[in-house]
Design a protein around this motif. Structure first.
Motif, PDB file in Angstrom:
ATOM      1  N   LEU A   1       7.771   7.839   9.181  1.00 42.98           N
ATOM      2  CA  LEU A   1       7.911   8.413   7.910  1.00 42.98           C
ATOM      3  C   LEU A   1       6.863   8.042   6.815  1.00 42.98           C
ATOM      4  CD1 LEU A   1      11.612   8.499   6.979  1.00 42.98           C
ATOM      5  CD2 LEU A   1      10.322  10.370   7.476  1.00 42.98           C
ATOM      6  N   THR A   2       6.219   6.770   7.147  1.00 43.63           N
ATOM      7  CA  THR A   2       5.088   6.023   6.299  1.00 43.63           C
ATOM      8  C   THR A   2       3.944   6.273   7.216  1.00 43.63           C
ATOM      9  OG1 THR A   2       5.829   4.110   7.168  1.00 43.63           O
ATOM     10  CG2 THR A   2       6.821   4.872   5.030  1.00 43.63           C
ATOM     11  N   GLU A   3       2.825   5.999   6.708  1.00 45.70           N
ATOM     12  CA  GLU A   3       1.483   5.755   7.344  1.00 45.70           C
ATOM     13  C   GLU A   3       1.436   4.857   8.608  1.00 45.70           C
ATOM     14  OE1 GLU A   3      -0.784   7.866   7.325  1.00 45.70           O
ATOM     15  OE2 GLU A   3      -0.591   9.133   5.291  1.00 45.70           O
ATOM     16  N   GLY A   4       2.396   3.859   8.648  1.00 49.27           N
ATOM     17  CA  GLY A   4       2.311   2.489   9.314  1.00 49.27           C
ATOM     18  C   GLY A   4       1.120   1.760   8.811  1.00 49.27           C
ATOM     19  N   LYS A   5       0.321   1.543   7.961  1.00 48.23           N
ATOM     20  CA  LYS A   5      -0.670   0.857   7.710  1.00 48.23           C
ATOM     21  C   LYS A   5      -0.507   0.299   6.102  1.00 48.23           C
ATOM     22  CE  LYS A   5      -4.182   3.346  10.317  1.00 48.23           C
ATOM     23  NZ  LYS A   5      -5.534   3.849  10.554  1.00 48.23           N
ATOM     24  N   PRO A   6       0.559  -0.550   6.207  1.00 52.09           N
ATOM     25  CA  PRO A   6       1.041  -1.109   5.170  1.00 52.09           C
ATOM     26  C   PRO A   6      -0.382  -2.115   4.376  1.00 52.09           C
ATOM     27  CG  PRO A   6       1.949  -2.309   6.750  1.00 52.09           C
ATOM     28  CD  PRO A   6       1.543  -1.230   7.262  1.00 52.09           C
ATOM     29  N   GLN A   7      -0.199  -2.372   3.135  1.00 54.15           N
ATOM     30  CA  GLN A   7      -1.446  -3.217   2.637  1.00 54.15           C
ATOM     31  C   GLN A   7      -0.720  -4.367   1.844  1.00 54.15           C
ATOM     32  OE1 GLN A   7      -3.604  -0.616   0.054  1.00 54.15           O
ATOM     33  NE2 GLN A   7      -4.768   0.305   1.893  1.00 54.15           N
ATOM     34  N   VAL A   8      -1.447  -5.528   1.825  1.00 49.73           N
ATOM     35  CA  VAL A   8      -0.890  -6.602   1.104  1.00 49.73           C
ATOM     36  C   VAL A   8      -0.947  -6.257  -0.345  1.00 49.73           C
ATOM     37  CG1 VAL A   8      -1.191  -8.887   0.457  1.00 49.73           C
ATOM     38  CG2 VAL A   8      -1.502  -8.331   2.834  1.00 49.73           C
ATOM     39  N   THR A   9       0.152  -6.430  -1.082  1.00 49.04           N
ATOM     40  CA  THR A   9       0.085  -5.942  -2.742  1.00 49.04           C
ATOM     41  C   THR A   9       0.252  -7.307  -3.473  1.00 49.04           C
ATOM     42  OG1 THR A   9       2.303  -5.598  -2.352  1.00 49.04           O
ATOM     43  CG2 THR A   9       0.868  -3.754  -2.335  1.00 49.04           C
TER      44      THR A   9
END
Length: 733
Positions: free
Chosen positions: A438-446
């Motif tokens: 469902l998500t891009e699968g490339k999370p980013q540190v926030t």
């Protein structure tokens, strides 16, 4: 369609193990639904050929039955979609298989031999055109002189009957006693004996027309597979020691450096070297816009270099490129037959001899017991024989399924066979993995929160050192962030993954663990930290806590973004009555944020075993599909009614799944289910057409209202109708 007489060529082919169905329900050995697939035994040699002349799935069964008569043959598999014959035997059976297949009337050639040029249209249709011309001449003579017209019809019948009767004899010798050719031969010969010469000729003409229609349908169904096979060039330019050499595709090995000029296709999967370049991947993905690939990115075989000469490092072995993997899945799908198809096969094996017995009784009982006219009831018996021909019934299911699978493949949905297609049409719920699906699968540190003993960069460097080498999206996000800040990572040792918890390693003699906050030992988080983590998770972020020797060092928050088509896909599923639920190992607050955006239910903090349990619970309520992309999704996908893998997922997920979205477009899910339902409706329509026409003509024949040539329309006409009806699926939007 009758086959050419070109002499077959045979050679032993080295094959990797391929799935093969247990003895077919059409075989003479047994009739059992059995397992959907099995494997060719490892204790025998494997041989491979290409078959010419197969017009429908029934032809594939005829070849299987013929080869099964060969002594010592352990397994035989005919792949109709790719026109392959695979045989396993403990001894060299090539010459015996040659004789058996040739006796059945089909042509073989070595699977590694260059493809021969197909015959031109007029040559292929010459027997049919000749028979049409003779029919026209016979009809003309009949109008002016009955004796000459009658003789002309007899000559026309004999010319048309010769190849059909010869094929019938071949099939009887190879174990196929009740083939359509046998029924047609009996009917034509019987019609000649009772003086129905014109109708005998018309029966054969209509039969050949029906055969040509079946051949056309088969070529249409296989066209997509042929186009896929044509994507691989036969030669490649390899660079070795600074020099270019032209080599065959089979000589390429992982690690070789190849060169592909602008406008040329990649012969194998490769890793791009040098600068960025654009590739047209539309042949594989359907996307018309060229894709920009950066150095070190993977490019699939069959892609076209758009703007410049490129060099790539080969990363796939012979027969293992992206195209080869798709072809293997198609071949597997060809053998994973739907339950309804297996039932029709079993039914037709019993149905044909029963019809022949009924036709015989109809021909002899009224004259013998009731003094009726022999010629009248023999005529009716022959008509019943033609009406009872099972061709239209047998082809009704595989024609629809083949068209449905081909239509799905065009849209980027690869469904592994009729059984999976049938189950897909029953789906009422879909369970989604979250990350990568469902998500891009490339999370980013926030956000990076520290306890004060370390700076943000120091905490990030320690976390990146522990996560280095991991394929998990969250781990890769931490490593990417550290690389973007050009941080130097400390040396680690004794890496250890903690299933469902996190990962740990030793740095400078101390154990550093990265874990989900909810998996930390009691007392590690004070009230202030718990409030901060709760706030981050409420914002839809995933938090990873870092502890060293049970001392909290800080936490790193990451956020993944929804796929651009996720909302549209969920809405499309709701419109066709399919509800979605998200199953994730992420924390409940982050899961709630994503599920809230999509308007679906969710279950969070699930380990792989928990996902399986959730799938089993949901599946017990109504048929459920599981969509995922990771190794941890594979057990849940297997437990669902049908598993659907994202094309970008792991090999394990793709192998486990019953279907795959090769283009990674979630919007195709609703289209897949809609197509599966349409295919099931199409099968019902085809069976109704096949049996309905037979029932109508059965009654009219017994009443004396219809004759032989209309009787053959009950089969050839029905075959044409069900074929045309099945081909409608190829045009389904």
């Amino acid at each position: 369609m009758l086959n050419s007489k070109n002499p077959p060529q045979f050679a032993k082919a080295k094959l990797s193990p391929l799935p093969v169905e247990a003895p077919s329900c059409c075989s003479d050995e047994q009739c059992s639904a059995g397992p959907e697939t099995a494997t060719l035994p490892d204790n025998g040699e494997r041989y491979s050929w290409l078959i010419a002349g197969m017009d429908c799935a029934a032809c594939a069964r005829k070849v299987e039955n013929a080869v099964k008569q060969v002594p010592d043959v352990q397994r035989v598999q005919v792949l109709f979609a790719t026109e392959k014959l695979l045989v396993s035997a403990p001894r060299d059976v090539r010459s015996d298989v040659e004789k058996a297949v040739k006796a059945a009337g089909y042509t073989l050639r070595d699977s590694d031999a260059p493809k021969t040029e197909a015959p031109s249209g007029w040559r292929e249709n010459l027997p049919l055109l000749s028979l049409i011309a003779m029919m026209a001449v016979s009809w003309g003579l009949e109008q002016f002189n009955h004796p000459f017209g009658n003789l002309a019809f007899i000559a026309t019948t004999l010319v048309g009957l010769w190849p059909i009767a010869r094929q019938a004899v071949r099939l009887i010798r190879s174990g196929n006693w009740f083939a359509i050719e046998t029924l047609m031969s009996v009917a034509a010969i019987g019609a000649l004996f009772i003086g129905a010469t014109a109708e005998a000729a018309m029966v054969l003409l209509l039969f050949l027309v029906g055969e040509r229609l079946e051949s056309y349908a088969a070529s249409r169904a296989r066209r997509g597979v042929s186009a896929l096979m044509a994507l691989k060039p036969e030669i490649a330019t390899r660079i070795r020691n600074g020099e270019r050499e032209t080599v065959a595709l089979s000589e390429l090995r992982p690690g070789d450096i190849i060169e592909v000029s602008a406008g040329s296709r990649l012969p194998a999967d490769g890793r791009l070297l040098g600068q960025a370049a654009s590739f047209d991947e539309s042949a594989l993905t359907g996307e018309s816009v060229p894709v920009e690939r950066e150095p070190d990115e993977k490019v699939p075989a069959g892609s076209t270099s758009v703007d410049r000469l490129v060099q790539l490092e080969v990363i796939s072995g012979p027969g293992d490129s992206a195209i080869d993997r798709i072809l293997r899945l198609i071949e597997e799908a060809d053998e994973r037959r739907a339950p309804i198809e297996r039932f029709i096969d079993r039914f037709s094996r019993i149905y044909t001899p029963i019809i022949m017995a009924i036709a015989l009784l109809a021909a002899v009982i009224p004259p013998l017991l009731f003094g009726q006219s022999w010629s009248e009831w023999i005529y009716k018996g022959l008509a019943l024989l033609l009406i009872g021909c099972p061709c239209a019934l047998v082809i009704s299911t595989p024609a629809a399924i083949t068209s449905g699978l081909a239509a799905a493949a065009r849209r980027g949905a690869l469904i592994k066979g009729g059984a999976a297609l049938e189950r897909l049409g029953k789906i009422q719920h879909i369970a989604f993995d979250k990350t990568g699906t469902l998500t891009e699968g490339k999370p980013q540190v926030t956000a990076i929160e520290t306890s004060g003993s370390l700076s943000e960069n120091e905490l990030l460097a320690l976390a990146a050192a522990v996560e280095q080498g991991s394929t998990h999206p969250l781990a890769q996000a931490i490593v990417r962030e550290a690389q973007s800040r050009s941080l130097t990572l400390p040396v680690t040792e004794s890496h250890r993954a903690l299933a469902g918890i996190g990962v740990e390693a030793i740095i400078d003699g101390e154990t550093l663990r990265l874990s989900a906050p909810g998996k930390l030992p009691a007392g590690v988080l004070n009230e202030s930290w718990q409030q901060r983590i709760t706030q981050l998770e409420a914002e839809g972020q995933t938090v990873i806590a870092a502890i060293r020797q049970d001392e909290l060092l800080g936490a790193i928050a990451m956020r993944d973004t929804l796929r651009g088509d996720a909302r549209e896909a969920v809405e499309a599923l709701k419109k066709i009555g399919v509800q979605g639920v998200m199953l994730t190992g992420d924390n409940p607050r982050a899961a709630a944020a994503i599920a809230g955006e999509l308007g679906m239910d969710y279950r969070a903090s699930l380990l792989p075993a928990d996902k399986v349990k959730a799938v089993n619970e949901l599946n017990a309520q109504s048929p459920l599909a599981m969509v995922g992309d990771g190794i941890n999704d594979a057990p849940a996908m297997k437990a669902a009614t049908i598993g659907i893998a994202m094309g970008s997922g792991t090999d394990v997920a793709l192998e486990t799944a019953d279907a795959a979205l090769t283009h990674n477009r979630l919007t195709e899910l609703a289209a897949m289910i809609g197509l599966a339902r349409a295919t099931h409706n199409n099968i019902r329509q085809n069976i109704t057409i096949a049996l309905g026409l037979k029932a109508i003509f059965l009654v009219t024949t017994l009443m004396g209202l219809t004759g032989l040539w209309l009787a053959v329309l009950a089969d050839s006409g029905a075959t044409a109708l069900v074929t045309a009806n099945a081909l409608r699926l190829l045009r389904k939007k």
